[in-house]
Design an enzyme around this catalytic site. Sequence first.
Site, short mmCIF file in Angstrom:
data_model
loop_
_atom_site.label_atom_id
_atom_site.label_comp_id
_atom_site.label_asym_id
_atom_site.label_seq_id
_atom_site.Cartn_x
_atom_site.Cartn_y
_atom_site.Cartn_z
CB THR A 83 -82.88 -32.20 -54.74
OG1 THR A 83 -83.77 -33.54 -54.59
CG2 THR A 83 -81.49 -32.79 -55.09
CB CYS A 197 -89.76 -33.63 -50.11
SG CYS A 197 -90.00 -32.63 -52.12
#
Length: 230
Positions: A83, A197
């Site tokens: 992430t 992202c």
Amino acid sequence: MKTIGLIGGMSWESTVSYYQVINEKIKESLGGFHSAKLVLYSVDFHEIEQLQSSGEWVAAGEVLADAARALKAAGADFLVLCTNTMHKVYGAIEAAVDIPLFHIADAAAQAIKEKGISTVGLLGTRFTMEEAFYRERLRVDHGFEVLVPDQEDRDLVHRVIFEELCLGKIDAASRDAFRTIVAGLVERGAEGVILGCTEIALLLPPADSSTPLFDTAAIHARKAADLALL
């Protein structure tokens, strides 16, 4: 071959791509029936998202530090946090274990330098776009000029990530909006755009763009496989 420790689940949709890309790279490198040696700790993203929303970053860091300890105990030689946003608590995870944690922005920077690019746009959650932990690592450690969208577009990108992509929803109107935002960054001088992202490439595949788009999930995963083979 080293054993990779993956801290995933944020969201699970993008963690799937890590597993796939890592194994594809190992097979490409070694051939035959080779696959990656890895261990995965997948968190409950609901708990992490609640901590993000309430600004409880210390508590979120403790959750991921516990995951790091579990992966080390399971035999991981180094860690990959699947992430971008949660690299805000990189320091807490790094301090929890005595094995390396491979930063996703460093992986992206390597790929950008290979393209000879010095000015990049950045898309991601509002935390990634607006706070210093990611942009400053790119600027200070790697020498890039980093551009982000204006406030209205940052709000749209953040909303699409959490209300659509993290829930597995792909919407054509959102894709068009992201393409417009990318075009705006290019007009301001971006030579390429970081998909900061790990879910964005599900909506905006780099292969479909004339502008260089840097898929951080795929880049991070491929370079993690490279590290495992050193």
